[in-house]
Design a protein around this motif. Structure first.
Motif, PDB file in Angstrom:
ATOM      1  N   PRO A   1       0.828  -1.207   0.000  1.00 21.78           N
ATOM      2  CA  PRO A   1       0.000   0.000   0.000  1.00 21.78           C
ATOM      3  C   PRO A   1       0.863   1.256   0.000  1.00 21.78           C
ATOM      4  N   LYS A   2       0.240   2.412  -0.068  1.00 22.65           N
ATOM      5  CA  LYS A   2       0.974   3.676  -0.023  1.00 22.65           C
ATOM      6  C   LYS A   2       1.438   3.968   1.407  1.00 22.65           C
ATOM      7  N   TYR A   3       0.574   3.639   2.354  1.00 22.86           N
ATOM      8  CA  TYR A   3       0.898   3.814   3.776  1.00 22.86           C
ATOM      9  C   TYR A   3       0.625   2.499   4.495  1.00 22.86           C
ATOM     10  N   LEU A   4       1.474   2.186   5.452  1.00 19.62           N
ATOM     11  CA  LEU A   4       1.336   0.927   6.183  1.00 19.62           C
ATOM     12  C   LEU A   4       1.750   1.164   7.629  1.00 19.62           C
ATOM     13  N   PHE A   5       0.968   0.564   8.513  1.00 25.82           N
ATOM     14  CA  PHE A   5       1.282   0.696   9.928  1.00 25.82           C
ATOM     15  C   PHE A   5       1.556  -0.689  10.499  1.00 25.82           C
ATOM     16  N   ARG A   6       2.572  -0.770  11.315  1.00 23.57           N
ATOM     17  CA  ARG A   6       2.954  -2.059  11.882  1.00 23.57           C
ATOM     18  C   ARG A   6       2.931  -1.987  13.404  1.00 23.57           C
ATOM     19  N   LYS A   7       2.407  -3.028  13.976  1.00 21.94           N
ATOM     20  CA  LYS A   7       2.459  -3.135  15.437  1.00 21.94           C
ATOM     21  C   LYS A   7       3.780  -3.790  15.818  1.00 21.94           C
ATOM     22  N   GLU A   8       4.200  -3.565  17.018  1.00 23.96           N
ATOM     23  CA  GLU A   8       5.425  -4.190  17.530  1.00 23.96           C
ATOM     24  C   GLU A   8       5.320  -5.704  17.397  1.00 23.96           C
ATOM     25  N   GLY A   9       6.382  -6.346  16.932  1.00 17.85           N
ATOM     26  CA  GLY A   9       6.427  -7.805  16.843  1.00 17.85           C
ATOM     27  C   GLY A   9       5.711  -8.395  15.646  1.00 17.85           C
ATOM     28  N   GLN A  10       5.238  -7.544  14.755  1.00 20.08           N
ATOM     29  CA  GLN A  10       4.450  -8.014  13.615  1.00 20.08           C
ATOM     30  C   GLN A  10       5.295  -7.981  12.338  1.00 20.08           C
ATOM     31  N   ASN A  11       5.115  -8.987  11.488  1.00 17.81           N
ATOM     32  CA  ASN A  11       5.705  -8.934  10.158  1.00 17.81           C
ATOM     33  C   ASN A  11       4.730  -8.243   9.209  1.00 17.81           C
ATOM     34  N   VAL A  12       5.244  -7.466   8.282  1.00 20.94           N
ATOM     35  CA  VAL A  12       4.396  -6.875   7.249  1.00 20.94           C
ATOM     36  C   VAL A  12       5.068  -7.057   5.898  1.00 20.94           C
ATOM     37  N   THR A  13       4.237  -7.143   4.848  1.00 23.11           N
ATOM     38  CA  THR A  13       4.773  -7.345   3.503  1.00 23.11           C
ATOM     39  C   THR A  13       4.365  -6.195   2.606  1.00 23.11           C
ATOM     40  N   LEU A  14       5.374  -5.646   1.918  1.00 21.89           N
ATOM     41  CA  LEU A  14       5.172  -4.572   0.974  1.00 21.89           C
ATOM     42  C   LEU A  14       5.188  -5.183  -0.430  1.00 21.89           C
ATOM     43  N   SER A  15       4.222  -4.760  -1.226  1.00 21.18           N
ATOM     44  CA  SER A  15       4.084  -5.335  -2.563  1.00 21.18           C
ATOM     45  C   SER A  15       4.782  -4.470  -3.606  1.00 21.18           C
TER      46      SER A  15
ATOM     47  N   LYS B   1       8.605 -13.050 -12.423  1.00 17.52           N
ATOM     48  CA  LYS B   1       9.390 -11.936 -12.955  1.00 17.52           C
ATOM     49  C   LYS B   1       8.778 -10.599 -12.563  1.00 17.52           C
ATOM     50  N   GLU B   2       7.449 -10.550 -12.501  1.00 11.40           N
ATOM     51  CA  GLU B   2       6.762  -9.284 -12.289  1.00 11.40           C
ATOM     52  C   GLU B   2       6.759  -8.821 -10.837  1.00 11.40           C
ATOM     53  N   SER B   3       7.042  -9.712  -9.913  1.00 13.59           N
ATOM     54  CA  SER B   3       6.748  -9.430  -8.514  1.00 13.59           C
ATOM     55  C   SER B   3       7.966  -9.611  -7.614  1.00 13.59           C
ATOM     56  N   PHE B   4       8.165  -8.686  -6.679  1.00 10.92           N
ATOM     57  CA  PHE B   4       9.319  -8.745  -5.767  1.00 10.92           C
ATOM     58  C   PHE B   4       8.869  -8.203  -4.405  1.00 10.92           C
ATOM     59  N   PRO B   5       8.096  -8.976  -3.654  1.00  3.62           N
ATOM     60  CA  PRO B   5       7.599  -8.474  -2.364  1.00  3.62           C
ATOM     61  C   PRO B   5       8.690  -8.432  -1.296  1.00  3.62           C
ATOM     62  N   LEU B   6       8.578  -7.452  -0.432  1.00  9.63           N
ATOM     63  CA  LEU B   6       9.522  -7.265   0.677  1.00  9.63           C
ATOM     64  C   LEU B   6       8.786  -7.471   1.993  1.00  9.63           C
ATOM     65  N   THR B   7       9.292  -8.353   2.841  1.00 16.13           N
ATOM     66  CA  THR B   7       8.724  -8.550   4.172  1.00 16.13           C
ATOM     67  C   THR B   7       9.620  -7.891   5.199  1.00 16.13           C
ATOM     68  N   VAL B   8       9.020  -7.023   5.996  1.00 17.07           N
ATOM     69  CA  VAL B   8       9.729  -6.390   7.104  1.00 17.07           C
ATOM     70  C   VAL B   8       9.408  -7.226   8.338  1.00 17.07           C
ATOM     71  N   THR B   9      10.390  -7.909   8.866  1.00 20.96           N
ATOM     72  CA  THR B   9      10.134  -8.831   9.971  1.00 20.96           C
ATOM     73  C   THR B   9      10.246  -8.118  11.309  1.00 20.96           C
ATOM     74  N   SER B  10       9.834  -8.821  12.355  1.00 25.23           N
ATOM     75  CA  SER B  10       9.912  -8.253  13.702  1.00 25.23           C
ATOM     76  C   SER B  10      11.368  -8.067  14.136  1.00 25.23           C
TER      77      SER B  10
END
Lengths: 114, 113
Positions: A8-22, A71-80
């Motif tokens: 998304p354009k903006y993303l909020f993460r809680k402590e200890g949570q993994n989030v994935t950016l597309s 080829k089209e996709s490269f997601p990034l996961t921000v881990t805890s």
């Protein structure tokens, strides 16, 4: 139109949570990149991928993970494990990783901690 | 890690003024020098990729020169317009690996009407 879409354009993460950016591109580019920007600093490379099923760590890979199954996709996961994830994240692609190829960028995702 | 420096950090000019700013990089094992323009709320856009010493490239009123022997590149904007307001980034691939770009922190240009 060909381009790179980040969501998304903006993303909020809680402590200890993994989030994935597309990050999706329809430019038929082999190479894709993830950068992080912090105030007053240049873009810093997190990970890059030269081709499907291949990726390499950049300067600041700790606490992040990626995949390149298509080829089209490269997601990034921000881990805890990433202790300071608040930043602006940019995805880019280029025809190849060779030095003379310009990079094309998405609009970015701003990640904040709740 | 390669050190890419840009100066000044920010710049305010009047509409119609010409301006220039600098990107410096280590001159040893040079591969290429990229310039990008990043407008607020948009994505960075490639302006130039320069590879040869003495290269000069031009796009509209924006031009760039490259000196690989002394390790610097200049970006010039002739007759600045408010729509030229943006952050201008330069980047160069690592000397040890041509695959990764190191970015400078940018020059933020504001053109006042």
């Amino acid at each position: 139109d060909g381009g790179i879409t980040q969501s998304p354009k903006y993303l909020f993460r809680k402590e200890g949570q993994n989030v994935t950016l597309s990050c999706e591109q329809n430019l038929n580019h082999d190479a894709m990149y993830w950068y992080r920007q912090d105030p007053g600093q240049g873009l810093r490379l997190i990970y890059y991928s030269q081709i499907v099923n291949d990726f390499q760590k950049g300067d600041i890979a700790e606490g992040y993970s990626v995949s390149r199954e298509k080829k089209e996709s490269f997601p990034l996961t921000v881990t805890s494990a990433q202790k300071n994830p608040t930043a602006f994240y940019l995805c880019a692609s280029s025809i190849s990783v060779q030095r003379g190829q310009p990079q094309h960028f998405g609009d970015g995702t701003r990640l904040s901690i709740l | 890690i390669l050190n890419v420096e840009q100066s000044p950090q920010s710049l305010h000019v009047q509409e119609g003024d010409s301006t220039n700013f600098t990107c410096s990089f280590p001159s040893s094992n040079f591969y290429a020098l990229h310039w990008y323009r990043w407008e607020t709320a948009k994505s960075p856009e490639a302006l130039f990729v320069m590879t040869l010493n003495g290269d000069e490239k031009k796009k509209g009123q924006i031009s760039a020169t490259l000196n690989t022997k002394e390790g610097y590149s200049y970006l010039y904007i002739k007759g600045s317009q408010p729509e030229d307001s943006a952050t201008y980034l330069c980047a160069s691939p690592y000397s040890g690996s041509a695959r990764q770009l190191t970015f400078g922190s940018g020059t933020q240009l504001t053109v006042l009407p």
